[in-house]
Motif scaffolding. Structure first.
Motif, PDB file in Angstrom:
ATOM      1  N   GLN A 118     -20.179   5.663  -4.029  1.00 19.14           N
ATOM      2  CA  GLN A 118     -18.885   5.737  -4.709  1.00 19.14           C
ATOM      3  C   GLN A 118     -17.948   4.652  -4.183  1.00 19.14           C
ATOM      4  O   GLN A 118     -17.294   3.958  -4.960  1.00 19.14           O
ATOM      5  CB  GLN A 118     -18.254   7.121  -4.525  1.00 19.14           C
ATOM      6  CG  GLN A 118     -16.918   7.264  -5.235  1.00 19.14           C
ATOM      7  CD  GLN A 118     -16.324   8.655  -5.046  1.00 19.14           C
ATOM      8  OE1 GLN A 118     -16.914   9.517  -4.399  1.00 19.14           O
ATOM      9  NE2 GLN A 118     -15.141   8.865  -5.610  1.00 19.14           N
ATOM     10  N   ARG A 119     -17.913   4.487  -2.873  1.00 20.02           N
ATOM     11  CA  ARG A 119     -17.039   3.463  -2.268  1.00 20.02           C
ATOM     12  C   ARG A 119     -17.495   2.064  -2.661  1.00 20.02           C
ATOM     13  O   ARG A 119     -16.669   1.195  -2.956  1.00 20.02           O
ATOM     14  CB  ARG A 119     -17.041   3.623  -0.744  1.00 20.02           C
ATOM     15  CG  ARG A 119     -16.107   2.699  -0.039  1.00 20.02           C
ATOM     16  CD  ARG A 119     -14.650   3.041  -0.305  1.00 20.02           C
ATOM     17  NE  ARG A 119     -13.805   2.138   0.428  1.00 20.02           N
ATOM     18  CZ  ARG A 119     -12.738   1.535  -0.063  1.00 20.02           C
ATOM     19  NH1 ARG A 119     -12.343   1.789  -1.298  1.00 20.02           N
ATOM     20  NH2 ARG A 119     -12.032   0.710   0.663  1.00 20.02           N
ATOM     21  N   VAL A 120     -18.797   1.842  -2.686  1.00 22.42           N
ATOM     22  CA  VAL A 120     -19.327   0.531  -3.090  1.00 22.42           C
ATOM     23  C   VAL A 120     -18.918   0.221  -4.531  1.00 22.42           C
ATOM     24  O   VAL A 120     -18.480  -0.896  -4.839  1.00 22.42           O
ATOM     25  CB  VAL A 120     -20.871   0.490  -2.944  1.00 22.42           C
ATOM     26  CG1 VAL A 120     -21.454  -0.760  -3.582  1.00 22.42           C
ATOM     27  CG2 VAL A 120     -21.267   0.566  -1.476  1.00 22.42           C
ATOM     28  N   ASP A 121     -19.029   1.208  -5.395  1.00 26.57           N
ATOM     29  CA  ASP A 121     -18.639   1.005  -6.799  1.00 26.57           C
ATOM     30  C   ASP A 121     -17.148   0.711  -6.929  1.00 26.57           C
ATOM     31  O   ASP A 121     -16.735  -0.144  -7.730  1.00 26.57           O
ATOM     32  CB  ASP A 121     -19.020   2.227  -7.641  1.00 26.57           C
ATOM     33  CG  ASP A 121     -20.528   2.376  -7.793  1.00 26.57           C
ATOM     34  OD1 ASP A 121     -21.255   1.360  -7.617  1.00 26.57           O
ATOM     35  OD2 ASP A 121     -20.984   3.507  -8.081  1.00 26.57           O
ATOM     36  N   GLU A 122     -16.322   1.414  -6.134  1.00 24.68           N
ATOM     37  CA  GLU A 122     -14.879   1.161  -6.167  1.00 24.68           C
ATOM     38  C   GLU A 122     -14.563  -0.266  -5.733  1.00 24.68           C
ATOM     39  O   GLU A 122     -13.741  -0.957  -6.361  1.00 24.68           O
ATOM     40  CB  GLU A 122     -14.149   2.142  -5.239  1.00 24.68           C
ATOM     41  CG  GLU A 122     -14.124   3.564  -5.727  1.00 24.68           C
ATOM     42  CD  GLU A 122     -13.549   4.520  -4.683  1.00 24.68           C
ATOM     43  OE1 GLU A 122     -13.085   4.058  -3.611  1.00 24.68           O
ATOM     44  OE2 GLU A 122     -13.573   5.741  -4.938  1.00 24.68           O
ATOM     45  N   GLN A 165     -15.678  -2.816  -8.363  1.00 23.36           N
ATOM     46  CA  GLN A 165     -14.741  -2.829  -9.489  1.00 23.36           C
ATOM     47  C   GLN A 165     -13.467  -3.594  -9.118  1.00 23.36           C
ATOM     48  O   GLN A 165     -12.967  -4.407  -9.902  1.00 23.36           O
ATOM     49  CB  GLN A 165     -14.399  -1.388  -9.902  1.00 23.36           C
ATOM     50  CG  GLN A 165     -13.511  -1.273 -11.117  1.00 23.36           C
ATOM     51  CD  GLN A 165     -14.226  -1.698 -12.395  1.00 23.36           C
ATOM     52  OE1 GLN A 165     -15.436  -1.559 -12.505  1.00 23.36           O
ATOM     53  NE2 GLN A 165     -13.476  -2.218 -13.338  1.00 23.36           N
ATOM     54  N   ALA A 166     -12.956  -3.352  -7.903  1.00 24.21           N
ATOM     55  CA  ALA A 166     -11.734  -4.035  -7.460  1.00 24.21           C
ATOM     56  C   ALA A 166     -11.964  -5.543  -7.359  1.00 24.21           C
ATOM     57  O   ALA A 166     -11.082  -6.333  -7.718  1.00 24.21           O
ATOM     58  CB  ALA A 166     -11.280  -3.474  -6.121  1.00 24.21           C
ATOM     59  N   ILE A 167     -13.133  -5.949  -6.883  1.00 25.35           N
ATOM     60  CA  ILE A 167     -13.430  -7.390  -6.793  1.00 25.35           C
ATOM     61  C   ILE A 167     -13.479  -8.000  -8.182  1.00 25.35           C
ATOM     62  O   ILE A 167     -12.893  -9.071  -8.424  1.00 25.35           O
ATOM     63  CB  ILE A 167     -14.774  -7.617  -6.046  1.00 25.35           C
ATOM     64  CG1 ILE A 167     -14.623  -7.265  -4.572  1.00 25.35           C
ATOM     65  CG2 ILE A 167     -15.241  -9.064  -6.209  1.00 25.35           C
ATOM     66  CD1 ILE A 167     -15.935  -7.254  -3.798  1.00 25.35           C
ATOM     67  N   SER A 168     -14.165  -7.325  -9.098  1.00 27.08           N
ATOM     68  CA  SER A 168     -14.288  -7.883 -10.457  1.00 27.08           C
ATOM     69  C   SER A 168     -12.944  -7.957 -11.166  1.00 27.08           C
ATOM     70  O   SER A 168     -12.727  -8.836 -12.012  1.00 27.08           O
ATOM     71  CB  SER A 168     -15.288  -7.080 -11.282  1.00 27.08           C
ATOM     72  OG  SER A 168     -14.791  -5.789 -11.551  1.00 27.08           O
ATOM     73  N   GLU A 169     -12.015  -7.073 -10.821  1.00 22.74           N
ATOM     74  CA  GLU A 169     -10.685  -7.085 -11.439  1.00 22.74           C
ATOM     75  C   GLU A 169      -9.677  -7.930 -10.663  1.00 22.74           C
ATOM     76  O   GLU A 169      -8.528  -8.057 -11.076  1.00 22.74           O
ATOM     77  CB  GLU A 169     -10.168  -5.654 -11.551  1.00 22.74           C
ATOM     78  CG  GLU A 169     -10.979  -4.785 -12.499  1.00 22.74           C
ATOM     79  CD  GLU A 169     -10.556  -3.337 -12.478  1.00 22.74           C
ATOM     80  OE1 GLU A 169      -9.639  -2.974 -11.698  1.00 22.74           O
ATOM     81  OE2 GLU A 169     -11.144  -2.545 -13.237  1.00 22.74           O
ATOM     82  N   GLY A 170     -10.096  -8.482  -9.510  1.00 19.77           N
ATOM     83  CA  GLY A 170      -9.198  -9.323  -8.719  1.00 19.77           C
ATOM     84  C   GLY A 170      -8.196  -8.534  -7.891  1.00 19.77           C
ATOM     85  O   GLY A 170      -7.217  -9.098  -7.401  1.00 19.77           O
ATOM     86  N   ARG A 171      -8.421  -7.237  -7.713  1.00 25.37           N
ATOM     87  CA  ARG A 171      -7.506  -6.401  -6.945  1.00 25.37           C
ATOM     88  C   ARG A 171      -7.903  -6.278  -5.477  1.00 25.37           C
ATOM     89  O   ARG A 171      -7.129  -5.770  -4.672  1.00 25.37           O
ATOM     90  CB  ARG A 171      -7.469  -4.976  -7.519  1.00 25.37           C
ATOM     91  CG  ARG A 171      -6.928  -4.852  -8.900  1.00 25.37           C
ATOM     92  CD  ARG A 171      -6.877  -3.397  -9.386  1.00 25.37           C
ATOM     93  NE  ARG A 171      -8.231  -2.842  -9.590  1.00 25.37           N
ATOM     94  CZ  ARG A 171      -8.770  -1.859  -8.860  1.00 25.37           C
ATOM     95  NH1 ARG A 171      -8.099  -1.293  -7.894  1.00 25.37           N
ATOM     96  NH2 ARG A 171      -9.986  -1.411  -9.103  1.00 25.37           N
TER      97      ARG A 171
END
Length: 98
Positions: free
Chosen positions: A61-65, A68-74
């Motif tokens: 779950q943490r890896v997926d979060e 996702q944050a990397i792909s969105e630039g967050r």
């Protein structure tokens, strides 16, 4: 002692064979009173193995979060937090040696 590279198998002389038989006889007469001592390093290794085996391999779950944050630039990297964590880990490792 001369070391030969002739590839011949080592055959003990009668005197060497007698000594090894005497040593075996002595060990056999002592009976089953054997004991084992574990070094402090072996104890540390056992503790490390226990800690590793009880740690989950991956928190999906943490890896997926994070992915996702990397792909969105967050996703922001806090270098000082990482450095502090590394220093704390080294201090902990050095402290557990003593």
């Amino acid at each position: 002692m001369k070391i030969e590279s002739s590839g011949k198998a080592y055959v003990p002389t009668p005197a060497q064979d007698t000594r090894s038989q005497a040593a075996r006889g002595k060990a056999e007469t002592q009976g089953g009173s054997e004991s084992v001592q574990i070094s402090p390093m072996a104890s540390l290794m056992r503790k490390a193995e226990t800690a590793i085996s009880s740690t989950p391999e991956v928190n999906r779950q943490r890896v997926d979060e994070i992915r996702q944050a990397i792909s969105e630039g967050r996703f922001k990297v806090d270098a000082s937090r990482i450095a502090d964590g590394l220093i704390d880990s080294v201090r902990e490792m050095l402290g557990s040696r003593g």
